[in-house]
Design a protein around this motif. Structure first.
Motif, mmCIF file in Angstrom:
data_model
loop_
_atom_site.group_PDB
_atom_site.id
_atom_site.type_symbol
_atom_site.label_atom_id
_atom_site.label_comp_id
_atom_site.label_asym_id
_atom_site.label_seq_id
_atom_site.Cartn_x
_atom_site.Cartn_y
_atom_site.Cartn_z
ATOM 1 N N ASP A 26 12.914 -3.290 -3.708
ATOM 2 C CA ASP A 26 11.356 -3.045 -4.053
ATOM 3 C C ASP A 26 10.540 -4.011 -3.402
ATOM 4 N N THR A 30 11.765 0.291 2.598
ATOM 5 C CA THR A 30 11.413 1.689 3.003
ATOM 6 C C THR A 30 10.026 1.802 3.243
ATOM 7 N N SER A 31 9.230 1.132 2.648
ATOM 8 C CA SER A 31 7.628 1.399 3.147
ATOM 9 C C SER A 31 7.349 0.941 4.566
ATOM 10 N N ASP A 127 -1.844 -7.039 0.218
ATOM 11 C CA ASP A 127 -3.099 -6.215 -0.165
ATOM 12 C C ASP A 127 -3.400 -6.629 -1.725
HETATM 13 P P1 GDP Z 1 12.438 -1.176 -1.014
HETATM 14 O O1 GDP Z 1 13.155 -0.981 -2.236
HETATM 15 O O2 GDP Z 1 12.566 -2.580 -0.286
HETATM 16 O O3 GDP Z 1 12.861 -0.191 0.088
HETATM 17 O O4 GDP Z 1 10.859 -1.178 -1.579
HETATM 18 P P2 GDP Z 1 10.117 0.237 -1.328
HETATM 19 O O5 GDP Z 1 9.302 0.422 0.096
HETATM 20 O O6 GDP Z 1 10.662 1.337 -1.839
HETATM 21 O O7 GDP Z 1 8.804 -0.381 -1.893
HETATM 22 C C1 GDP Z 1 8.688 -0.742 -3.719
HETATM 23 C C2 GDP Z 1 7.528 -0.321 -4.095
HETATM 24 O O8 GDP Z 1 6.431 -1.261 -3.655
HETATM 25 C C3 GDP Z 1 6.905 1.025 -3.990
HETATM 26 O O9 GDP Z 1 6.174 1.390 -5.207
HETATM 27 C C4 GDP Z 1 6.041 0.915 -2.810
HETATM 28 O O10 GDP Z 1 4.788 1.721 -2.945
HETATM 29 C C5 GDP Z 1 5.402 -0.733 -3.260
HETATM 30 N N1 GDP Z 1 4.832 -1.263 -2.003
HETATM 31 C C6 GDP Z 1 5.630 -1.508 -0.893
HETATM 32 N N2 GDP Z 1 5.013 -2.188 0.085
HETATM 33 C C7 GDP Z 1 3.815 -2.492 -0.556
HETATM 34 C C8 GDP Z 1 2.478 -2.992 0.017
HETATM 35 O O11 GDP Z 1 2.511 -3.624 1.004
HETATM 36 N N3 GDP Z 1 1.379 -3.261 -0.929
HETATM 37 C C9 GDP Z 1 1.690 -2.550 -2.263
HETATM 38 N N4 GDP Z 1 0.670 -2.869 -3.078
HETATM 39 N N5 GDP Z 1 2.800 -1.992 -2.604
HETATM 40 C C10 GDP Z 1 3.780 -1.744 -1.834
#
Ligand code: GDP
Length: 300
Positions: A26, A30-31, A127
């Protein structure tokens, strides 16, 4: 896979860095990978890469390329390493600025350090009103991981993966790190590399995404990957376009193998089909024997 002869130094050319993204769940791996894949970072291309693919190349405005392994989570990294695959040149460690250094962050850092892969921190989610990137950097400092801003040598970049904020700057830092590493390969030799993912596709047969690490892979080449083999019938780039050849640090999807090799399996091109078949058969035999041995072990 047996080592080939040493490369002649004058055949070596600069190759693009191969990057893995790791970090706590989280925190935004992925983002970040999605943003990089979909953003129009590729010079002269109108859109991003739409399909999901285990590895892809991005080209920056200045023409320089970066290969990304899109297998978020260090499970994939660890699995590949366990199979002896040393694929990654640089690890981006994502840490959410509204959170802190977490157990999986620490694990990712130690995996990268054990593999002697340089780190770049991406302090994400800046952000968010609750983001406190300085707190994260302080925590890192307390772990003896001093970022440049704090007088250390580790690069870090505050980003928002969601908004795409400062991602360009992050990629610039990747290229800077790559320059220091002086990554080189010999495009003139027969291709060697690592399998990223493979599956059976209804219409197309076995489809494998592989990463060429040295040499040049061409349509028509015979290759052995793990205990599978075959003639490369077609090659596709990350946009699904057919390509005739793929040089060092190029991820490419190939058709023509007789099965699906495992992620982390190494591959190698052979001069002729007969040799490739012999090697693959020997591998299969070894694997069968190993399986029998394991089964015996279990029944005992
Ligand atoms: P992963 O488990 O590391 O792959 O994390 P994800 O990319 O799935 O992100 C987890 C959550 O954090 C999701 O709900 C994303 O939308 C949110 N998220 C990721 N990057 C950002 C960011 O730069 N800003 C905000 N506000 N939310 C983010």
């Amino acid at each position: 896979i047996e080592d080939q002869a040493e490369d002649n130094p004058e055949d070596l050319v600069v190759r693009a860095p191969i990057v893995t993204v790791m970090g706590h769940v989280d925190h935004g791996k992925t983002s970040l990978l999605d943003y990089i894949r979909k953003a129009n970072v590729i010079a002269g291309e109108s859109g991003g890469i739409t399909q999901h693919i285990g590895a892809y190349n991005v080209q920056l405005e200045n023409g320089q390329k970066i290969a990304f392994l899109d297998t978020p989570g260090h499970e994939a990294f660890t699995a590949m390493r366990a199979r002896g695959a040393q694929v990654t040149d640089i690890a981006i460690i994502v840490i959410a600025a509204d959170d802190q250094v977490m157990p999986q962050t620490k694990e990712a850092i130690s995996h990268a350090q054990a593999a002697e892969v340089p780190l770049i921190f991406a302090i994400n989610k800046i952000d968010k009103p609750t983001a406190n990137p300085d707190k994260v950097k302080e925590q890192l400092a307390n772990m003896n991981l001093l970022v440049e801003e704090w007088g250390g040598s580790i690069q870090s970049q505050d980003i928002s993966a969601k908004q795409g904020l400062n991602v360009d700057e992050l990629l610039e830092k990747v290229l800077l790190e790559a320059e220091v590493l002086e990554l080189k390969a010999n495009p003139k030799r027969l291709a060697t590399g690592t399998v990223v993912e493979a599956a059976l596709d209804k219409g197309r047969g076995y489809v494998s995404t592989i990463l060429v690490q040295n040499g040049t892979l061409r349509v028509g080449d015979y290759l052995v990957a793990g205990s599978n083999h075959g003639k490369v019938r077609a090659m596709l780039d990350e946009r699904g376009n057919q390509v005739k050849e793929a040089g060092p640090s190029t991820p490419v999807t190939i058709l023509g193998l007789d099965g699906a090799p495992t992620a982390g399996d190494k591959f190698r091109v052979y001069e002729d089909e007969r040799e490739a078949k012999q090697v693959a058969t020997k591998r299969e035999q070894l694997q069968r024997e190993q399986t029998i041995r394991t089964q015996k072990h279990i029944t005992l």
